[in-house]
Design a protein around this motif. Structure first.
Motif, mmCIF file in Angstrom:
data_model
loop_
_atom_site.group_PDB
_atom_site.id
_atom_site.type_symbol
_atom_site.label_atom_id
_atom_site.label_comp_id
_atom_site.label_asym_id
_atom_site.label_seq_id
_atom_site.Cartn_x
_atom_site.Cartn_y
_atom_site.Cartn_z
ATOM 1 N N TYR A 72 0.999 -1.469 -0.459
ATOM 2 C CA TYR A 72 -0.650 0.167 -0.377
ATOM 3 C C TYR A 72 1.099 1.691 0.478
ATOM 4 C CZ TYR A 72 1.033 -1.594 5.050
ATOM 5 O OH TYR A 72 1.999 -1.674 5.890
ATOM 6 N N CYS A 73 2.092 1.272 0.516
ATOM 7 C CA CYS A 73 2.826 2.396 0.568
ATOM 8 C C CYS A 73 3.486 2.820 -0.197
ATOM 9 C CB CYS A 73 3.972 1.680 1.612
ATOM 10 S SG CYS A 73 4.713 3.028 2.354
ATOM 11 N N ARG A 164 2.130 1.004 14.086
ATOM 12 C CA ARG A 164 0.271 0.713 12.881
ATOM 13 C C ARG A 164 0.475 -1.232 13.312
ATOM 14 N NH1 ARG A 164 -2.590 4.458 9.312
ATOM 15 N NH2 ARG A 164 -2.024 6.338 10.509
ATOM 16 N N GLU A 166 -1.568 -2.444 11.599
ATOM 17 C CA GLU A 166 -1.841 -2.378 9.945
ATOM 18 C C GLU A 166 -2.869 -3.537 10.113
ATOM 19 O OE1 GLU A 166 -0.716 -0.402 8.876
ATOM 20 O OE2 GLU A 166 1.498 0.350 9.211
ATOM 21 N N MET A 205 -4.865 0.420 8.794
ATOM 22 C CA MET A 205 -5.957 1.817 8.025
ATOM 23 C C MET A 205 -7.154 1.414 7.570
ATOM 24 S SD MET A 205 -2.536 1.691 5.095
ATOM 25 C CE MET A 205 -2.383 0.581 4.851
ATOM 26 N N PHE A 236 -7.022 4.279 4.430
ATOM 27 C CA PHE A 236 -6.653 3.951 3.871
ATOM 28 C C PHE A 236 -6.436 4.890 2.201
ATOM 29 C CE2 PHE A 236 -6.424 1.817 -1.051
ATOM 30 C CZ PHE A 236 -5.404 1.360 -0.602
ATOM 31 N N ILE A 237 -5.295 5.329 1.554
ATOM 32 C CA ILE A 237 -5.771 6.238 0.086
ATOM 33 C C ILE A 237 -4.316 5.279 -0.585
ATOM 34 C CG2 ILE A 237 -5.381 8.295 -1.098
ATOM 35 C CD1 ILE A 237 -5.161 9.476 2.490
ATOM 36 N N LEU A 311 2.910 9.050 1.052
ATOM 37 C CA LEU A 311 2.877 8.015 1.418
ATOM 38 C C LEU A 311 1.410 7.502 -0.076
ATOM 39 C CD1 LEU A 311 2.793 7.461 5.255
ATOM 40 C CD2 LEU A 311 4.853 6.988 3.668
ATOM 41 N N TYR A 312 1.136 8.166 0.020
ATOM 42 C CA TYR A 312 -0.001 8.321 -0.852
ATOM 43 C C TYR A 312 -0.238 9.100 -1.544
ATOM 44 C CZ TYR A 312 -2.013 10.234 3.812
ATOM 45 O OH TYR A 312 -1.500 11.856 4.525
HETATM 46 N N1 5AD Z 1 -2.621 5.060 3.028
HETATM 47 C C1 5AD Z 1 -3.386 5.642 4.731
HETATM 48 N N2 5AD Z 1 -1.953 5.346 5.119
HETATM 49 C C2 5AD Z 1 -1.105 5.103 4.636
HETATM 50 N N3 5AD Z 1 -0.005 5.109 5.241
HETATM 51 C C3 5AD Z 1 1.331 3.621 4.554
HETATM 52 N N4 5AD Z 1 1.022 4.066 3.123
HETATM 53 C C4 5AD Z 1 -0.583 3.897 3.036
HETATM 54 C C5 5AD Z 1 -1.739 4.768 2.424
HETATM 55 N N5 5AD Z 1 -1.726 4.277 1.134
HETATM 56 C C6 5AD Z 1 -0.077 4.513 6.827
HETATM 57 C C7 5AD Z 1 0.857 3.222 7.606
HETATM 58 C C8 5AD Z 1 2.021 3.504 7.887
HETATM 59 C C9 5AD Z 1 2.046 4.797 8.339
HETATM 60 C C10 5AD Z 1 2.924 5.200 8.431
HETATM 61 O O1 5AD Z 1 0.963 5.004 7.441
HETATM 62 O O2 5AD Z 1 -0.155 2.820 8.086
HETATM 63 O O3 5AD Z 1 1.910 2.706 9.328
#
Ligand code: 5AD
Ligand code: FES
Length: 350
Positions: A72-73, A164, A166, A205, A236-237, A311-312
């Protein structure tokens, strides 16, 4: 949905009673009237413990190099489009200096799992910050480490650690992460951190790919068992350069319901209204606080690296100086009758 049912569930939670899966599903399906009751109860609960005050934490995103490959990251190692950076020790110290002048008394050092930052380097940075700002708390958010490393950071002066979990469900964890990462290891890290004596934050998320209501219920049970001092949740994004780039984002509604439920289940917990929440809705963070959150984490990273810690997609605040973020958040909190306070904002032990 009958209101009596929702009211009863809220009363059970307020008495410290157990949330059954049936009751949880009812809260997640409640209509507007039910959600309003939930929100109000959660906010009153936070007011009883923390009053109408919201703590701020200065977030310093000091490296976006990452050895992990979470699906996701946006800073996962296989994302070739991520422009990598790491701050020098001097740059980190200058973020703290600027933050301190603005009134920040907690610095959160967050980064990818970057091998450059060896235990020794992390310890040096932590002890330098603690030496320069003995009245401040230092929070680390740098991923999974060996217990000895966590101990060394703690001995160097780190006060808190955010990791987290997760998702608390092994199978779901497997669908969000590469095979070399495991849910059991993640949980072990969190228990180690607690045993060492950190104030610990876990979280997840909301609306991550493949997540079910059963999964979220497991998250709530895990949180109840771990008894963390903080819980970080946000929607989540999708990030376009990841395998989940085309997946749907988590919703505002679901995130707000969960903030309220987490507040009611864990009255003293430190609960941030996250940047991700502010990203999916312009008033996300205000609504988060109105739903029971009591922490905001404006960015202290230098503006020229802000958009690289992606991250998003569409992350907010990437063009704003620390001072602007702080005054923006103060204004936002005032607009809903809350006050940003600069206290260290430790967990309120009874
Ligand atoms: N959307 C939202 N939160 C995210 N994280 C990582 N990628 C995404 C995403 N695409 C969050 C994760 C991580 C934190 C640092 O950011 O939960 O633990
Ligand atoms: Fe950063 Fe509003 S909080 S600009």
């Amino acid at each position: 949905m009958d209101m009596r049912g929702i009211e009863e569930i809220i009363e059970v939670l307020e008495r410290g009673g157990e949330l059954t899966f049936e009751a949880f599903k009812m809260l997640m399906a409640a209509d507007d009237g039910g959600v309003e009751m939930l929100r109000k109860a959660a906010r009153e609960c936070a007011d009883r413990v923390y009053g109408r005050e919201v703590y701020i934490r200065g977030l310093i995103e000091f490296t976006n190099y990452c050895g992990n490959d979470c699906l996701y990251c946006g800073i996962r190692r296989s994302n070739r489009n991520a422009e990598r950076y790491r701050l020098t020790r001097e740059q980190i110290m200058s973020c703290c200096e600027q933050g301190y002048e603005l009134g920040f008394r907690t610095f959160v050092l967050q980064g990818g799992e970057d091998a450059y930052f060896t235990d020794e380097r992390v310890c040096d940075i932590v002890s330098e910050i603690k030496r320069g700002y003995p009245d401040c708390a230092v929070t680390l958010s740098i991923g999974e480490k060996r217990r000895e490393s966590y101990q060394a950071f703690f001995d160097a002066g780190a006060d808190r650690y955010l990791l987290r979990h997760e998702t608390a469900n092994e199978e779901h964890y497997g669908r969000l992460h590469p095979p070399e990462l495991s849910c059991a290891d993640r949980k072990r890290c969190l228990w180690d951190l607690k045993e060492i004596g950190y104030q610990v934050g876990c979280g997840f998320m909301v609306g991550s790919p493949f997540q079910t209501l059963e999964n979220i219920y497991e998250d709530l049970i895990f949180i109840k068992a771990l008894e963390p001092h903080m819980v970080g949740i946000g929607p989540f994004i999708p990030q376009k350069d990841t395998p989940f780039g085309n997946m749907a984002a988590g919703t505002l509604d679901m995130t707000l319901r969960l903030l309220s439920i987490i507040r009611l289940m864990n009255p003293r917990v430190l609960l941030p209204a996250t940047t991700a929440l502010g990203t999916i809705d312009p008033r996300g963070r205000e609504l988060g606080v109105m739903s029971g959150a009591n922490v905001v984490m404006p960015n202290l990273s230098p503006v020229n690296v802000r958009d690289k810690y992606a991250l998003y997609d569409n992350k907010i605040c990437t063009g704003d100086e620390a001072a602007e973020c702080k005054s923006c958040l103060s204004r936002r909190m005032e607009s809903i009758g809350y006050k940003v306070v600069t206290a260290r904002g430790d967990y309120k032990f009874i």
